[in-house]
Design an enzyme around this catalytic site. Structure first.
Site, mmCIF file in Angstrom:
data_model
loop_
_atom_site.group_PDB
_atom_site.id
_atom_site.type_symbol
_atom_site.label_atom_id
_atom_site.label_comp_id
_atom_site.label_asym_id
_atom_site.label_seq_id
_atom_site.Cartn_x
_atom_site.Cartn_y
_atom_site.Cartn_z
ATOM 1 N N GLY A 12 -6.321 32.656 -40.214
ATOM 2 C CA GLY A 12 -6.070 33.985 -39.223
ATOM 3 C C GLY A 12 -4.480 33.963 -39.329
ATOM 4 C CG HIS A 106 -6.310 39.307 -54.071
ATOM 5 N ND1 HIS A 106 -7.578 38.361 -53.760
ATOM 6 C CD2 HIS A 106 -5.895 39.031 -55.071
ATOM 7 C CE1 HIS A 106 -7.441 37.610 -54.878
ATOM 8 N NE2 HIS A 106 -6.567 37.933 -55.518
HETATM 9 C C1 GRF Z 1 -4.439 35.105 -47.571
HETATM 10 O O1 GRF Z 1 -3.854 34.442 -48.625
HETATM 11 C C2 GRF Z 1 -5.022 36.503 -47.960
HETATM 12 O O2 GRF Z 1 -4.171 37.034 -49.000
HETATM 13 C C3 GRF Z 1 -6.328 35.992 -48.674
HETATM 14 O O3 GRF Z 1 -6.681 34.873 -47.753
HETATM 15 C C4 GRF Z 1 -5.681 34.369 -47.118
HETATM 16 C C5 GRF Z 1 -5.950 34.611 -45.588
HETATM 17 O O4 GRF Z 1 -4.839 33.743 -44.751
HETATM 18 N N1 GRF Z 1 -7.391 37.088 -48.804
HETATM 19 P P1 GRF Z 1 -4.909 33.983 -43.460
HETATM 20 O O5 GRF Z 1 -6.294 33.255 -42.978
HETATM 21 O O6 GRF Z 1 -4.528 35.070 -42.836
HETATM 22 O O7 GRF Z 1 -3.895 32.746 -42.828
#
Ligand code: GRF
Length: 193
Positions: A12, A106
């Site tokens: 998150g 992503h």
């Molecule tokens: C991020 O690296 C995003 O690009 C991918 O999942 C990860 C989520 O990280 N889709 P977080 O939960 O926001 O820390």
């Protein structure tokens, strides 16, 4: 004022960065929906005083889980749905209800390295440019229209964790910017200014 709903599965950090960026704006994070009981993201929602709802997928079909998601979304009536580390693919039912209003981030330069191992696969490749992609969500895997890509040139001597950190820093800078821009646009269109 425009409203954002979030779907997340894990840590998150992007959810938090976006909510913090929204603090001094007219926009509002209205709800976090998460699908993993042990995720850290609901803790962050509590601290940020954002409503959260747990929607498990385990033991039932994706369609059933999505029915619950749609009920929650319809109740909160968001203008934009922000996927932030949501590890599920949405079906046409959700996508069509919120056509063009669901976005994702992503950690690679799409179309290269879609899926759950975007950072590792980018790291292990011979690519000199690595980066992030913010895109509209369709029914495919990380395949919707690209809204923004930001890249950097790597030295080649970095460790995987250094690259991860660099990518996350880029995410936390750019995802809030793009979300706020979209919310501003939505607000402007609504008020006809
Ligand atoms: C991020 O690296 C995003 O690009 C991918 O999942 C990860 C989520 O990280 N889709 P977080 O939960 O926001 O820390």
């Amino acid at each position: 004022m425009a409203k954002a709903a979030f779907l997340a599965s894990g840590n998150g950090s992007n959810f938090q960065a976006i909510c913090e960026a929204m603090e001094n704006t007219s926009h509002q994070p209205v709800v976090l929906i998460y699908d993993r009981k042990n995720a850290k993201v609901p803790e962050r929602a509590r601290e940020l005083e954002v409503a959260s709802r747990y929607v498990p997928y385990a033991g039932r079909s994706r369609e059933k889980a999505e029915e619950t998601i749609l009920e929650i979304l319809d109740f909160f009536n968001p203008d934009l749905i922000v996927l932030a580390g949501f590890m599920r693919i949405l079906t046409e039912k959700v996508i069509s209800r919120y056509e063009g209003r669901i976005i994702n981030i992503h950690p690679s330069l799409l179309p290269a390295y879609p899926g759950t191992r975007g950072i590792e696969e980018s790291y292990l490749s011979d690519d000199k440019e690595l980066g992030i992609t913010i895109h509209l969500v369709d029914e495919g895997l990380d395949s919707g229209t690209i809204l923004k890509q930001v890249s950097f040139r790597r030295e080649g001597t970095e460790t995987l964790s250094e690259i991860e950190e660099r990518i996350h820093t880029l995410e936390h800078t750019w995802y809030p910017r793009v979300v706020l821009e979209l919310l501003d646009q939505i607000e402007t269109e609504a008020t006809g200014r």
